[in-house]
Structures are given as C-alpha cells and as structure tokens.
Design an enzyme around this catalytic site. Sequence first.
Site, PDB file in Angstrom:
ATOM      1  N   SER A   3       3.891   3.684  22.985  1.00 38.52           N
ATOM      2  CA  SER A   3       3.340   5.048  23.105  1.00 38.52           C
ATOM      3  C   SER A   3       3.298   5.457  24.568  1.00 38.52           C
ATOM      4  O   SER A   3       3.109   4.610  25.452  1.00 38.52           O
ATOM      5  CB  SER A   3       1.915   5.089  22.536  1.00 38.52           C
ATOM      6  OG  SER A   3       1.312   6.332  22.846  1.00 38.52           O
TER       7      SER A   3
ATOM      8  N   TYR B 246      -6.570   1.964  21.967  1.00 41.19           N
ATOM      9  CA  TYR B 246      -5.218   2.232  21.434  1.00 41.19           C
ATOM     10  C   TYR B 246      -4.182   2.074  22.547  1.00 41.19           C
ATOM     11  O   TYR B 246      -3.167   1.387  22.374  1.00 41.19           O
ATOM     12  CB  TYR B 246      -5.172   3.645  20.852  1.00 41.19           C
ATOM     13  CG  TYR B 246      -3.779   4.115  20.487  1.00 41.19           C
ATOM     14  CD1 TYR B 246      -3.166   3.703  19.313  1.00 41.19           C
ATOM     15  CD2 TYR B 246      -3.075   4.976  21.333  1.00 41.19           C
ATOM     16  CE1 TYR B 246      -1.876   4.128  18.987  1.00 41.19           C
ATOM     17  CE2 TYR B 246      -1.800   5.407  21.016  1.00 41.19           C
ATOM     18  CZ  TYR B 246      -1.202   4.980  19.837  1.00 41.19           C
ATOM     19  OH  TYR B 246       0.079   5.405  19.528  1.00 41.19           O
TER      20      TYR B 246
HETATM   21  P1  NAP Z   1       1.216   8.143  10.777  1.00 39.76           P
HETATM   22  O1  NAP Z   1       1.863   9.449  10.462  1.00 39.76           O
HETATM   23  O2  NAP Z   1      -0.267   8.048  10.807  1.00 39.76           O
HETATM   24  O3  NAP Z   1       1.795   7.048   9.764  1.00 39.76           O
HETATM   25  C1  NAP Z   1       1.341   5.746   9.886  1.00 39.76           C
HETATM   26  C2  NAP Z   1       2.136   4.843   8.968  1.00 39.76           C
HETATM   27  O4  NAP Z   1       1.693   3.506   9.209  1.00 39.76           O
HETATM   28  C3  NAP Z   1       1.916   5.127   7.507  1.00 39.76           C
HETATM   29  O5  NAP Z   1       3.113   4.867   6.827  1.00 39.76           O
HETATM   30  C4  NAP Z   1       0.825   4.132   7.132  1.00 39.76           C
HETATM   31  O6  NAP Z   1       0.863   3.726   5.772  1.00 39.76           O
HETATM   32  C5  NAP Z   1       1.202   2.953   8.005  1.00 39.76           C
HETATM   33  N1  NAP Z   1       0.100   2.049   8.297  1.00 39.76           N
HETATM   34  C6  NAP Z   1      -1.085   2.323   8.898  1.00 39.76           C
HETATM   35  N2  NAP Z   1      -1.827   1.209   8.995  1.00 39.76           N
HETATM   36  C7  NAP Z   1      -1.087   0.205   8.458  1.00 39.76           C
HETATM   37  C8  NAP Z   1      -1.304  -1.168   8.227  1.00 39.76           C
HETATM   38  N3  NAP Z   1      -2.447  -1.766   8.602  1.00 39.76           N
HETATM   39  N4  NAP Z   1      -0.327  -1.883   7.629  1.00 39.76           N
HETATM   40  C9  NAP Z   1       0.830  -1.306   7.228  1.00 39.76           C
HETATM   41  N5  NAP Z   1       1.090  -0.002   7.403  1.00 39.76           N
HETATM   42  C10 NAP Z   1       0.132   0.739   8.007  1.00 39.76           C
HETATM   43  O7  NAP Z   1       1.727   7.594  12.196  1.00 39.76           O
HETATM   44  P2  NAP Z   1       2.951   8.044  13.131  1.00 39.76           P
HETATM   45  O8  NAP Z   1       2.491   9.174  13.976  1.00 39.76           O
HETATM   46  O9  NAP Z   1       4.184   8.178  12.323  1.00 39.76           O
HETATM   47  O10 NAP Z   1       3.028   6.791  14.100  1.00 39.76           O
HETATM   48  C11 NAP Z   1       3.962   5.734  13.906  1.00 39.76           C
HETATM   49  C12 NAP Z   1       3.926   4.843  15.135  1.00 39.76           C
HETATM   50  O11 NAP Z   1       4.250   5.604  16.298  1.00 39.76           O
HETATM   51  C13 NAP Z   1       2.562   4.223  15.422  1.00 39.76           C
HETATM   52  O12 NAP Z   1       2.721   2.904  15.888  1.00 39.76           O
HETATM   53  C14 NAP Z   1       1.989   5.113  16.508  1.00 39.76           C
HETATM   54  O13 NAP Z   1       1.047   4.452  17.303  1.00 39.76           O
HETATM   55  C15 NAP Z   1       3.249   5.467  17.279  1.00 39.76           C
HETATM   56  N6  NAP Z   1       3.116   6.702  18.062  1.00 39.76           N
HETATM   57  C16 NAP Z   1       2.897   7.905  17.455  1.00 39.76           C
HETATM   58  C17 NAP Z   1       2.771   9.041  18.236  1.00 39.76           C
HETATM   59  C18 NAP Z   1       2.518  10.419  17.650  1.00 39.76           C
HETATM   60  O14 NAP Z   1       2.227  11.362  18.416  1.00 39.76           O
HETATM   61  N7  NAP Z   1       2.621  10.607  16.349  1.00 39.76           N
HETATM   62  C19 NAP Z   1       2.839   8.947  19.628  1.00 39.76           C
HETATM   63  C20 NAP Z   1       3.054   7.703  20.195  1.00 39.76           C
HETATM   64  C21 NAP Z   1       3.194   6.583  19.401  1.00 39.76           C
HETATM   65  P3  NAP Z   1       0.118   4.549   4.589  1.00 39.76           P
HETATM   66  O15 NAP Z   1       1.033   5.730   4.300  1.00 39.76           O
HETATM   67  O16 NAP Z   1       0.082   3.596   3.452  1.00 39.76           O
HETATM   68  O17 NAP Z   1      -1.208   4.968   5.095  1.00 39.76           O
END
Ligand code: NAP
Length: 253
Positions: free
Chosen positions: A144, A158
Amino acid sequence: MGDRGVLLVTGGSRGIGAAVCRLGARDGYDVVVNYAARKDAAEALVAEIEAGGGRAVAVRGDVGVEADILSLFEAADRFGRLAVLVNNAGIVDLPQALADMSAARLERMFRVNTIGSMLCAREAVKRMSTRRGGAGGAIVNLSSAATKLGAAGQYVDYAASKGAIDTFTIGLAKELATEGIRVTAVRPGIIETEIHASGGLPDRVRDITPSLPMQRPGTAEEVARAVLWLASEAASYSTGAILDVSGARAILP
Ligand code: NAP
C-alpha cells in the site's frame, strides 16, 4: 481449461482481488477465488468466469488462520498446478490513534495482512520451488502507498503491517532468486473499493479525491493489470520489485 496453471488469489471475492481473478481468467489461468465471508460474491464471480469460458473455483479460508491456509492450498492442489499466488487479502480498521489501539486490534491486523501473506507464500514456495521439484512461479503481494505515508491518526497499524510486506517482498525475492520463483509487490494508492467503508470511512475516496495528483481514484482493474504483468513472463527479470500504482500519490524522489 487454462494453459497457464493455477492463479490463487487470496481475498478474490471483491475489490482488487476480484479484478485480478477476472483478468487472470481472461489471460488463461485457472483461478482459485479465495474468500473469508462473502460466499455469494465469490460464487457469483466464479459463475461469471465460467460463463466467459474460464475455469474457477471458490474456496473459503481466513488467511488469519493457519489451518484455513493449509486447506486452501490443498483445494488449489486438487484444481491444478499452482503457478501464481497473489497475496491480496487485507483489512483495515476504524480510524484510531495508536494510544487508543488494543493489542487485539494490532494482533489481528498483523495476523491477516502480514503473517497470513507470509504463510500463504510459504505454502506456495513448497509447491513452486524448482529446488523442491516444482516448476517455478510467481508471488505478487499487495502492499500500500500507506507504507510511505504512515497513515498517522488513521491506522498506523495497517501501514506498518504493509511496510513489513515490502521488506518481506525484497527478502523473499532474494531467497528464491535461483529457485524459479519471482516475488514482487504492488503499492496501490487510493482505489475505489469497499475497503474504505469497512474501515468506517465510506466517503473516504470522495473526500480525498481533490488532493490526489490525478484528481481521481484508481480502479481495481488498473491495479489488477499491474499485478498480472508482474506475475507474467513479460516481467521475467523483475523480482524484488515494488511497483507503485498510485497515480503519483506517495511518490518520493
Ligand atoms: P476489499 O474491497 O475490502 O476486499 C477485501 C477482500 O479480502 C475480500 O475479497 C475479502 O473477502 C477478503 N478478505 C478480507 N479478510 C480476509 C481474510 N482474513 N481471509 C481471506 N480473505 C479476506 O479490499 P481491496 O480494496 O480490494 O484491497 C485488496 C488489497 O489491496 C488489500 O491487501 C489492501 O490492503 C490493498 N490496498 C487497497 C487499497 C485501496 O484503496 N482499496 C489501497 C492500498 C492497498 P470477503 O469478500 O469474503 O469479505
């Protein structure tokens, strides 16, 4: 059936992970869509991939629980040869100062974001390492932009859990450099997904957009394209690399 082997995406049911699954299926991977709770979302994605002629399976498993990780990889073994692991599952938490954070919060943050990714990588290495009889492969970690910003007053836990992912990426890349496995990471900036609402800030993307260099958030697909490039043979000399996909947010000289 895809001809590139199995792409296992942790947290593949929604957001960035789902975009990686979609594009990966189009690229010819057989896709393991891991999810923690949202079976509906994971199964709908599998149906969508299958309708497009791809091959996918939804597998429940909490990456914060080692036994779940072991059964997730066993399910992947039944599906085919593991070629790519995308350590995407990640969580945030409600905005808090460190002084107010409980030990339980810190432990959960690191258990899911950091240790979960390390244990998944361990299982992938056992299967892919040429030194262990595997055919090689790639691991792509989701870091991130917060690793460089620090997320003060919001979620330093985080940011630190992801900072560890950057270091882990560099170290593991070197450890596996002669074992046929490349290890890389992507550092997304502000991406439009449901993660912000899960951290108690449903309007975060809207509120922060005016301060973003490109005046817009990124999309999950824009991150997914970078992930799949890093996983592909086109990136054959990129290992230990951490790619910013942040629209110039948190870019340092
Ligand atoms: P998101 O929309 O909240 O989706 C999270 C996903 O992770 C969902 O599929 C969820 O499954 C799954 N998940 C959560 N906890 C879990 C666990 N304990 N075991 C297995 N699966 C789990 O998140 P996102 O924004 O796509 O983020 C994806 C990655 O990118 C993360 O690592 C996040 O930190 C990183 N990131 C995101 C952003 C941003 O702005 N969005 C920025 C920087 C980094 P369920 O559907 O079953 O809940």
